[in-house]
Design a protein around this motif. Structure first.
Motif, PDB file in Angstrom:
ATOM      1  N   PRO A   8       0.683  -1.202  -0.120  1.00 51.32           N
ATOM      2  CA  PRO A   8      -0.090  -0.126   0.245  1.00 51.32           C
ATOM      3  C   PRO A   8       0.894   1.131  -0.088  1.00 51.32           C
ATOM      4  O   PRO A   8       2.099   1.162   0.314  1.00 51.32           O
ATOM      5  N   ASP A   9       0.254   2.385  -0.562  1.00 49.95           N
ATOM      6  CA  ASP A   9       1.131   3.385  -0.650  1.00 49.95           C
ATOM      7  C   ASP A   9       1.587   4.142   0.689  1.00 49.95           C
ATOM      8  O   ASP A   9       2.858   4.475   0.844  1.00 49.95           O
ATOM      9  N   GLU A  10       0.877   3.961   1.602  1.00 46.59           N
ATOM     10  CA  GLU A  10       1.449   4.376   2.966  1.00 46.59           C
ATOM     11  C   GLU A  10       2.655   3.860   3.416  1.00 46.59           C
ATOM     12  O   GLU A  10       3.237   4.321   4.274  1.00 46.59           O
ATOM     13  N   ILE A  11       2.561   2.336   3.523  1.00 45.44           N
ATOM     14  CA  ILE A  11       3.714   1.816   3.717  1.00 45.44           C
ATOM     15  C   ILE A  11       5.025   2.077   3.032  1.00 45.44           C
ATOM     16  O   ILE A  11       5.943   2.335   3.288  1.00 45.44           O
ATOM     17  N   VAL A  12       4.716   2.203   1.579  1.00 39.15           N
ATOM     18  CA  VAL A  12       5.778   2.790   0.733  1.00 39.15           C
ATOM     19  C   VAL A  12       6.281   3.901   1.175  1.00 39.15           C
ATOM     20  O   VAL A  12       7.600   4.345   1.439  1.00 39.15           O
ATOM     21  N   ALA A  13       5.403   5.077   1.350  1.00 38.32           N
ATOM     22  CA  ALA A  13       5.775   6.296   1.934  1.00 38.32           C
ATOM     23  C   ALA A  13       6.697   6.143   3.244  1.00 38.32           C
ATOM     24  O   ALA A  13       7.694   6.938   3.514  1.00 38.32           O
ATOM     25  N   ALA A  14       6.148   5.406   4.091  1.00 35.66           N
ATOM     26  CA  ALA A  14       6.830   5.360   5.472  1.00 35.66           C
ATOM     27  C   ALA A  14       8.511   4.664   5.350  1.00 35.66           C
ATOM     28  O   ALA A  14       9.133   5.384   5.788  1.00 35.66           O
ATOM     29  N   VAL A  15       8.449   3.823   4.504  1.00 33.07           N
ATOM     30  CA  VAL A  15       9.747   3.134   4.267  1.00 33.07           C
ATOM     31  C   VAL A  15      10.769   4.180   3.672  1.00 33.07           C
ATOM     32  O   VAL A  15      11.674   4.294   3.972  1.00 33.07           O
ATOM     33  N   ARG A  16      10.269   4.745   2.510  1.00 33.76           N
ATOM     34  CA  ARG A  16      10.756   6.111   1.901  1.00 33.76           C
ATOM     35  C   ARG A  16      11.306   6.916   2.901  1.00 33.76           C
ATOM     36  O   ARG A  16      12.668   7.410   2.502  1.00 33.76           O
ATOM     37  N   GLU A  17      10.378   7.434   3.763  1.00 29.61           N
ATOM     38  CA  GLU A  17      10.952   8.428   4.573  1.00 29.61           C
ATOM     39  C   GLU A  17      11.962   8.130   5.451  1.00 29.61           C
ATOM     40  O   GLU A  17      12.854   9.017   5.762  1.00 29.61           O
ATOM     41  N   TYR A  18      11.836   6.823   6.017  1.00 29.04           N
ATOM     42  CA  TYR A  18      12.688   6.367   6.819  1.00 29.04           C
ATOM     43  C   TYR A  18      14.030   6.008   6.529  1.00 29.04           C
ATOM     44  O   TYR A  18      15.081   6.564   7.086  1.00 29.04           O
ATOM     45  N   THR A  19      14.369   5.740   5.217  1.00 28.18           N
ATOM     46  CA  THR A  19      15.555   5.585   4.528  1.00 28.18           C
ATOM     47  C   THR A  19      15.949   6.590   3.481  1.00 28.18           C
ATOM     48  O   THR A  19      16.838   6.384   2.832  1.00 28.18           O
ATOM     49  N   LEU A  20      15.283   7.881   3.792  1.00 27.23           N
ATOM     50  CA  LEU A  20      15.703   8.956   2.774  1.00 27.23           C
ATOM     51  C   LEU A  20      17.314   9.221   2.854  1.00 27.23           C
ATOM     52  O   LEU A  20      17.847   9.299   3.896  1.00 27.23           O
ATOM     53  N   GLY A  21      17.821   9.360   1.522  1.00 23.54           N
ATOM     54  CA  GLY A  21      19.080   9.622   1.504  1.00 23.54           C
ATOM     55  C   GLY A  21      19.980   8.391   1.820  1.00 23.54           C
ATOM     56  O   GLY A  21      21.222   8.494   1.763  1.00 23.54           O
ATOM     57  N   GLY A  22      19.350   7.367   1.809  1.00 19.46           N
ATOM     58  CA  GLY A  22      20.126   5.967   2.222  1.00 19.46           C
ATOM     59  C   GLY A  22      20.682   5.957   3.586  1.00 19.46           C
ATOM     60  O   GLY A  22      21.692   5.155   3.888  1.00 19.46           O
ATOM     61  N   CYS A  23      19.960   6.589   4.620  1.00 26.66           N
ATOM     62  CA  CYS A  23      20.444   6.353   5.938  1.00 26.66           C
ATOM     63  C   CYS A  23      19.094   6.048   6.502  1.00 26.66           C
ATOM     64  O   CYS A  23      17.951   6.548   6.234  1.00 26.66           O
ATOM     65  N   ALA A  24      19.370   5.538   7.797  1.00 25.30           N
ATOM     66  CA  ALA A  24      18.202   5.187   8.553  1.00 25.30           C
ATOM     67  C   ALA A  24      17.790   6.410   9.397  1.00 25.30           C
ATOM     68  O   ALA A  24      18.796   6.924  10.287  1.00 25.30           O
ATOM     69  N   GLY A  25      16.898   6.889   9.123  1.00 27.64           N
ATOM     70  CA  GLY A  25      15.975   7.826   9.941  1.00 27.64           C
ATOM     71  C   GLY A  25      16.769   9.287  10.031  1.00 27.64           C
ATOM     72  O   GLY A  25      16.986   9.837  10.754  1.00 27.64           O
ATOM     73  N   GLY A  26      17.619   9.396   8.859  1.00 30.83           N
ATOM     74  CA  GLY A  26      18.179  10.617   8.447  1.00 30.83           C
ATOM     75  C   GLY A  26      19.550  10.722   8.967  1.00 30.83           C
ATOM     76  O   GLY A  26      20.356  11.833   9.061  1.00 30.83           O
ATOM     77  N   ASP A  27      19.972   9.609   9.883  1.00 29.90           N
ATOM     78  CA  ASP A  27      21.357   9.772  10.345  1.00 29.90           C
ATOM     79  C   ASP A  27      22.338   9.394   9.433  1.00 29.90           C
ATOM     80  O   ASP A  27      22.536   8.066   8.982  1.00 29.90           O
ATOM     81  N   SER A  28      23.422  10.053   9.219  1.00 27.18           N
ATOM     82  CA  SER A  28      24.358  10.032   8.105  1.00 27.18           C
ATOM     83  C   SER A  28      25.416   8.948   8.563  1.00 27.18           C
ATOM     84  O   SER A  28      26.288   8.546   7.581  1.00 27.18           O
ATOM     85  N   ALA A  29      25.637   8.747   9.790  1.00 29.50           N
ATOM     86  CA  ALA A  29      26.404   7.572  10.103  1.00 29.50           C
ATOM     87  C   ALA A  29      25.624   6.302  10.120  1.00 29.50           C
ATOM     88  O   ALA A  29      26.218   5.232  10.929  1.00 29.50           O
TER      89      ALA A  29
ATOM     90  N   CYS B 168      21.439   0.241   2.246  1.00 27.72           N
ATOM     91  CA  CYS B 168      21.188   0.143   1.092  1.00 27.72           C
ATOM     92  C   CYS B 168      19.870  -0.383   0.753  1.00 27.72           C
ATOM     93  O   CYS B 168      19.339  -1.474   1.442  1.00 27.72           O
ATOM     94  N   VAL B 169      19.063   0.391   0.008  1.00 30.95           N
ATOM     95  CA  VAL B 169      17.527   0.074  -0.062  1.00 30.95           C
ATOM     96  C   VAL B 169      17.113  -0.375  -1.606  1.00 30.95           C
ATOM     97  O   VAL B 169      17.365   0.358  -2.623  1.00 30.95           O
ATOM     98  N   LEU B 170      16.439  -1.454  -1.528  1.00 32.63           N
ATOM     99  CA  LEU B 170      15.915  -2.077  -2.785  1.00 32.63           C
ATOM    100  C   LEU B 170      14.623  -2.233  -2.859  1.00 32.63           C
ATOM    101  O   LEU B 170      14.067  -2.551  -1.670  1.00 32.63           O
ATOM    102  N   ALA B 171      13.757  -1.846  -3.835  1.00 35.60           N
ATOM    103  CA  ALA B 171      12.402  -2.085  -4.203  1.00 35.60           C
ATOM    104  C   ALA B 171      12.153  -2.789  -5.342  1.00 35.60           C
ATOM    105  O   ALA B 171      12.493  -2.407  -6.420  1.00 35.60           O
ATOM    106  N   ALA B 172      11.368  -3.838  -5.286  1.00 29.30           N
ATOM    107  CA  ALA B 172      10.904  -4.668  -6.180  1.00 29.30           C
ATOM    108  C   ALA B 172       9.862  -4.124  -6.935  1.00 29.30           C
ATOM    109  O   ALA B 172       8.853  -4.163  -6.106  1.00 29.30           O
ATOM    110  N   THR B 173       9.848  -3.773  -8.033  1.00 28.87           N
ATOM    111  CA  THR B 173       8.904  -3.073  -8.756  1.00 28.87           C
ATOM    112  C   THR B 173       8.631  -3.434 -10.014  1.00 28.87           C
ATOM    113  O   THR B 173       9.623  -4.162 -10.688  1.00 28.87           O
TER     114      THR B 173
END
Length: 472
Positions: A82-103, A107-112
């Motif tokens: 569902p879109d809300e799950i996709v959005a939540a995962v995308r927000e958490y992994t934004l920029g390839g970091c967990a919760g915006g923590d650059s440290a 690596c995020v993959l989406a099967a589409t």
């Protein structure tokens, strides 16, 4: 027959079947048995190659249950996040970091469904802010899955339809996120949305649509084939296989499986490197007349293994002899300890019929005798069995110990005392021997268990100590 791929049919990220597994799967197809895969992978070149090795592979489950296709590759069933799950995962992994923590890199993959209508319509989209491939990109390539599409952002991904997310880290390397912490945070952010989260250890996890797992996918597959779950055999090695193993008539785990899979399985078969899938098929789907169900792990010079070999031969058991190199490579020894005997010794016995693995010689011999209803080797009379066990105890705790202590002794002043200890152990046989065997007229487990030690005692003391220990 429904089988997992990585860790079951072959090693993780492998592509080629062993001859044994290929023949067994091919014989299933030729016998009219449905052969299906249930895997976390997505369709790709690896699957095309597998179908060339076993023409006739039918309906399969991909994406850990998110996609079920028929024998031609057409979707039978598909579930997208569902879109809300996709959005939540995308927000958490934004920029390839967990919760915006650059440290805390991820690596995020989406099967589409990246290229509808293309031969390999489903592709992994990989979040790559700087446009460079990662270690996971090369892993996908080695496994034969479709090449990943590298994108600087996952914005707008909902429009493509996401079957699942796969999130990786590199444990032990600076700057990478903890997978335990990542899964914990994902569960918190996705609470109430129904997402299925699979935690695969310290390297990776998956986010699947609500209600989706291998078990649900296999049920849809079996329904499309008109096969009742109780008429299916499933083989799997990992925690994502648990739901599948539990719903079928026979759930089998290879010996290399994770503890949870071993516990959930009805039976344990040889490891993936020893053609465990083929063993399960030949036992439960295409049984062969006189097939060997016993694997005997041995070392020719070991008296404990020799006593088991004597019993196997006395019983006329059908078995496969597997020589163990206890002085082999560290990897070889670790594999033996992991898959067969955690003590790293011989002998060991695996019974594919019952799924039991034993690794103490006296227990193995009693099991073998009871498996074939004992006979003279293990009489039904409790008193006779007790006498056998007393002789076995004396052999192992007194005779074998006294012999070895004397044989290895290099302290001259203590030689006489060690010789006396061996004589005392032998005197018990002299005083209590009924003849011609230890319990009288019948050759029993007591004789089989003692014979290798008497043979070794006689030769070794004559050769190394110039002692005729059996002269009474």
């Amino acid at each position: 027959v429904v089988t997992d791929v990585d860790g079951t049919l072959f090693s993780f990220a492998g592509r080629d079947l062993s001859d044994g597994n290929r023949r067994a799967l091919t014989e299933c197809v030729e016998s009219g048995v449905h052969v299906s895969l249930a895997t976390g992978r997505i369709p790709g070149p690896w699957f095309d190659a597998l179908k060339e090795q076993v023409p006739g592979i039918g309906a399969c489950v991909f994406g850990n249950g998110a996609l079920v296709v028929d024998g031609s590759g057409s979707p039978i069933w598909e579930s997208q996040l569902p879109d809300e799950i996709v959005a939540a995962v995308r927000e958490y992994t934004l920029g390839g970091c967990a919760g915006g923590d650059s440290a805390a890199r991820l690596c995020v993959l989406a099967a589409t469904r990246w290229e509808p209508g293309a031969p390999h319509a489903i592709r992994y989209v990989e979040l790559s802010p700087d446009g460079s491939p990662s270690a996971i990109t090369s892993l996908i390539e080695r496994a034969g899955e479709p090449d990943a599409v590298l994108l600087p952002s996952l914005d707008g991904l909902e429009a493509r339809g996401v079957l699942k997310f796969v999130i990786w880290t590199l444990p032990g390397e600076d700057g990478w996120a903890s997978m335990d912490a990542t899964v914990c945070e994902l569960r918190a952010r996705l609470e109430g949305l129904g997402a299925t989260i699979l935690h695969h250890g310290d390297r990776w996890c998956e986010v699947l649509p609500p209600g989706v797992d291998k078990g649900s996918g296999v049920l849809k597959l079996l329904s499309s084939l008109g096969v009742a779950p109780e008429d299916a055999l499933a083989v799997g090695d990992a925690e994502n296989d648990l739901s599948m193993l539990r719903i079928v008539g026979i759930g089998a785990a290879p010996a290399n499986a994770q503890p949870a899979a071993l516990a959930a399985a009805d039976v344990v078969v040889p490891s993936n490197s020893d053609d465990g899938v083929a063993a399960a098929i030949r036992k439960y789907v295409l049984p062969e007349e006189g097939a060997n169900m016993l694997d005997f792990y041995t070392l020719d010079m070991c008296p404990f293994a020799q006593r088991c070999w004597i019993v196997l031969e006395e019983l006329g058991a059908s078995y496969s002899r597997r020589a163990v190199n206890l002085r082999g490579s560290e990897e070889e020894r670790a594999r033996y300890e992991r898959e067969v005997n955690p003590r790293g010794k011989v002998p060991a016995l695996r019974d594919a019929e019952t799924g039991v693995t034993l690794f103490e010689s006296l227990l193995i011999n009693e099991y073998l005798a009871e498996r074939q209803e004992g006979g003279p080797l293990l009489p039904a009379d409790p008193a006779a069995r007790a006498r056998i066990r007393l002789w076995n105890e004396h052999c192992d705790s007194q005779l074998a110990v006294a012999h070895f202590t004397l044989l290895m002794n290099k302290d001259a002043p203590s030689e006489e005392a060690k010789r006396a200890a061996l004589d005392a152990a032998l005197d018990v046989y002299e005083a209590r021997l009924v003849g011609p065997y230890l319990l009288g007229d019948a050759f029993t487990l007591a004789d089989a268990n003692a014979l290798p030690f008497f043979e070794r005692l006689d030769f070794s003391l004559r050769h190394y100590k110039q002692i005729d220990a059996l002269a009474r």
